[in-house]
Write an enzyme that holds these catalytic residues in place. Structure first.
Site, short mmCIF file in Angstrom:
data_model
loop_
_atom_site.label_atom_id
_atom_site.label_comp_id
_atom_site.label_asym_id
_atom_site.label_seq_id
_atom_site.Cartn_x
_atom_site.Cartn_y
_atom_site.Cartn_z
N ASN A 24 -52.20 -59.78 18.55
CA ASN A 24 -52.80 -60.81 19.41
C ASN A 24 -54.32 -60.67 19.59
O ASN A 24 -54.90 -61.29 20.48
CB ASN A 24 -52.11 -60.85 20.78
CG ASN A 24 -52.26 -59.53 21.53
OD1 ASN A 24 -52.91 -58.61 21.02
ND2 ASN A 24 -51.69 -59.43 22.70
N ASP A 99 -39.31 -43.14 23.16
CA ASP A 99 -39.93 -41.95 23.72
C ASP A 99 -39.58 -41.93 25.21
O ASP A 99 -39.95 -42.86 25.94
CB ASP A 99 -41.45 -42.06 23.52
CG ASP A 99 -42.14 -40.72 23.43
OD1 ASP A 99 -41.78 -39.82 24.21
OD2 ASP A 99 -43.04 -40.58 22.58
N ASP A 195 -40.07 -36.26 25.84
CA ASP A 195 -41.39 -35.67 26.04
C ASP A 195 -41.28 -34.35 26.79
O ASP A 195 -40.54 -34.24 27.78
CB ASP A 195 -42.23 -36.68 26.86
CG ASP A 195 -43.70 -36.36 26.87
OD1 ASP A 195 -44.31 -36.38 25.78
OD2 ASP A 195 -44.24 -36.09 27.96
N GLU A 258 -39.10 -32.57 22.38
CA GLU A 258 -40.43 -32.05 22.05
C GLU A 258 -40.55 -30.66 22.66
O GLU A 258 -40.49 -30.51 23.88
CB GLU A 258 -41.53 -32.96 22.63
CG GLU A 258 -42.91 -32.48 22.21
CD GLU A 258 -44.06 -32.91 23.11
OE1 GLU A 258 -45.21 -32.87 22.65
OE2 GLU A 258 -43.82 -33.25 24.29
N HIS A 319 -48.91 -37.39 17.11
CA HIS A 319 -50.06 -37.96 17.78
C HIS A 319 -50.83 -36.95 18.63
O HIS A 319 -51.78 -37.33 19.32
CB HIS A 319 -49.59 -39.14 18.65
CG HIS A 319 -48.67 -38.70 19.75
ND1 HIS A 319 -47.36 -38.34 19.50
CD2 HIS A 319 -48.87 -38.52 21.06
CE1 HIS A 319 -46.80 -37.96 20.64
NE2 HIS A 319 -47.70 -38.07 21.61
N ASP A 320 -50.40 -35.69 18.62
CA ASP A 320 -51.09 -34.66 19.41
C ASP A 320 -51.77 -33.61 18.54
O ASP A 320 -52.36 -32.66 19.06
CB ASP A 320 -50.08 -33.92 20.32
CG ASP A 320 -49.52 -34.83 21.40
OD1 ASP A 320 -50.25 -35.71 21.89
OD2 ASP A 320 -48.33 -34.65 21.74
#
Ligand code: NOJ
Length: 537
Positions: A24, A99, A195, A258, A319-320
């Site tokens: 968008n 997640d 998480d 995780e 992503h870490d």
């Protein structure tokens, strides 16, 4: 192939939704964007998407601060967008893993607003309130306790002060999160990545952590103490088994944890009688030095430590953590792909690794990550591995029509999906080849790991089972190595010029190159069962 569940034979692909595809023009990726790219994932050959949080959130930690566990943040779309995405994922035979962030909520979650409204509030005990702070630190820098003037107590936050930790000793907290899990499971999601699952229970006496003797100035402040009393507490396993029981009420779902812990403690998260997480994430490949010796040791140690019946898994990026092509260089990233896709069990890929994306340096004025903002310049920032996926060579790489929330890599005009698709020698083609090979040769998924060895910078191992014996040879060094000319049938090579003939008629494997070969059948007498079945007995 032996009877395996989808999450055992499958390849999981992590989508960081802010950076995958914007639909968008607001510069941030969204659910409809993911929908547009599903066919790309089908062509890649992955089996499941794990999407990082898209729940309602003030975005202090980009969605890991949840304000409504059952709502979609408008930035990412609406519930009907989610339902359509899930439907389209399932229509393509893919699975969807959400997640789940149960350790903490946003400070804007109605539960916390109630909890901090007065000491007498019925949700006061849903969070960790104390008259005095101990020495527990926040993982994002500084003390983990925040003073609340209004009610005159401190509350604990493992991460930002906008992310207060829930009190998992409170039965009502458990029930509330389990209800949220059921909400999504009933909608059809195929599992959860949980998480920081190892942080969920803290010491009930709130004892101080001991100092860390190896702490050095310049390291993140959370390293000052050893996290003895605020992580990996024995009682956490009770919570994990309760979560697993929720999952088990539905057919064919998966619970992934995780967990950043040394191997022996990690294994405990499979749970007693394997009633814990089916896949405690294995981060060995993220944490091990990139040498043949260190990798051989880590792979053996992990494989040897697996409890009977436990299903292995391997993760190369997330992503870490810094991207693999930045950690080891783009040549070795091809070897890393071969390593990852020839190890046993479930594989998790991070978006963009398949085209060789690298970390993108972020100028100080464009930093978004709160971890970097809190402790600048010491390397804790995660923005560099979260930059937008470059889809084509157009000015905004086909990611957005607006201003991307993080800058695109400088190389996006040359390194992108479209270009990689056109180049048969790209790492994208290698990933597709290796994934297809893994599908054809189920020994790569279920077979036993044998003869793990490291010598002269070469990592080698065999995979045996399903009536096959494959050898993997990965030359991590910067010089070619001689190999026997009758090495076996080559099933895959990291590059077409991997092998060359030497004047004496011997063969050599090039620097930073790897091979998967099939050894002649007569050299391998199989008893017809795969080794992983063996482990189950
Ligand atoms: C672990 C997540 O992977 C990370 O991105 C996040 O910042 C923390 N947990 C806090 O939720």
């Amino acid at each position: 192939m032996q009877e395996t569940a989808w999450w055992q034979r499958g390849i999981i692909y992590e989508v960081y939704p802010r950076s995958f595809q914007d639909s968008n023009g607001d510069g941030v990726g969204d659910l409809n964007g993911i929908l547009q790219r599903l066919d790309y994932l089908v062509k890649l050959g992955v089996d499941a998407l794990w999407i990082s949080p898209f729940y309602s959130s003030p975005m202090a930690d980009f969605g890991y601060d949840v304000a409504d566990y059952c709502g979609i943040d408008p930035l990412f779309g609406a519930m009907q967008d989610f339902d359509r995405l899930l439907q389209e994922i399932h229509n393509r035979g893919l699975k969807l893993i959400l997640d789940l962030v149960p350790n903490h909520t946003s400070d804007q979650h109605p539960w916390f607003l109630e909890s901090r409204s007065s000491r007498e509030n019925s949700k006061r005990d849903w969070y960790l309130w104390r008259d005095e702070a101990n020495n527990w630190q926040s993982n994002f820098g500084g003390p983990g306790w925040e003073w609340d003037d209004f009610t005159g107590q401190y509350y604990y936050h493992s991460f930002l002060k906008q992310q207060p930790d829930l009190n998992w000793r409170n039965r009502l907290v458990r029930t509330a999160i389990f209800q949220a899990m059921r909400f999504w499971l009933a909608r059809g999601v195929d599992g959860f990545r949980v998480d920081v699952i190892w942080l969920m229970i803290k010491d009930d006496q709130f004892r101080d952590n001991p100092p860390n003797p190896s702490f050095r100035p310049g390291q993140p402040s959370s390293h000052r103490f050893l996290p003895v009393f605020n992580s990996d507490r024995p009682q956490v396993h009770e919570v994990v088994s309760e979560m697993r029981a929720v999952i088990d009420d539905y057919r064919d779902r998966v619970l992934i944890g995780e967990i950043y812990l040394p191997i022996p403690q990690l294994m405990a998260y499979y749970g007693k009688d394997l009633g814990g997480t089916q896949l405690p994430f294995n981060f060995q490949l993220l944490q091990t030095a990139w040498t043949a010796e260190a990798l051989a040791r880590a792979i053996s140690e992990y494989d040897d430590a697996l409890p009977a019946g436990a299903w292995p898994n391997w993760v190369l990026g997330n992503h870490d953590n810094a991207r693999i092509a930045t950690r080891v260089g783009s040549h070795q990233a091809r070897l890393a792909a071969m390593l990852l896709l020839s190890l046993p069990g479930t594989i998790t890929l991070y978006y963009g690794e398949e085209i060789g994306m690298t970390n993108v340096p972020i100028p100080p004025d464009l930093v978004q990550d709160p971890a970097e903002k809190n402790e600048p310049g010491i390397g804790v920032g995660r923005d560099p591995e979260r930059t937008p996926m470059p889809w084509d060579s157009s000015p905004l790489a086909g990611f957005t029509t607006g201003r991307p929330w993080l800058p695109l890599g400088e190389d996006h005009a040359s390194l992108n999906v479209e270009k990689s698709d056109q180049d048969p020698e790209s790492i994208l083609h290698l990933y597709r080849t290796l994934i297809a090979l893994r599908r054809r040769h189920s020994v790569l998924v279920t077979g036993e790991l044998h003869s793990i060895a490291a010598a002269n910078n070469v990592l080698s191992y065999e995979r045996r089972g399903e009536g096959e014996r494959l050898r993997v040879l990965l030359n991590l060094g910067d010089a070619p190595i001689p190999i026997p000319s009758a090495i076996g049938e080559i099933l895959a090579a990291t590059s077409p010029c991997c092998l060359s003939e030497r004047p004496n008629g011997l063969m050599q494997l090039g620097a930073a190159m790897g091979l998967i070969v099939r050894l002649p059948a007569e050299k391998y007498a199989t008893n017809g069962t795969s080794s992983r079945e063996g482990r189950f007995s």
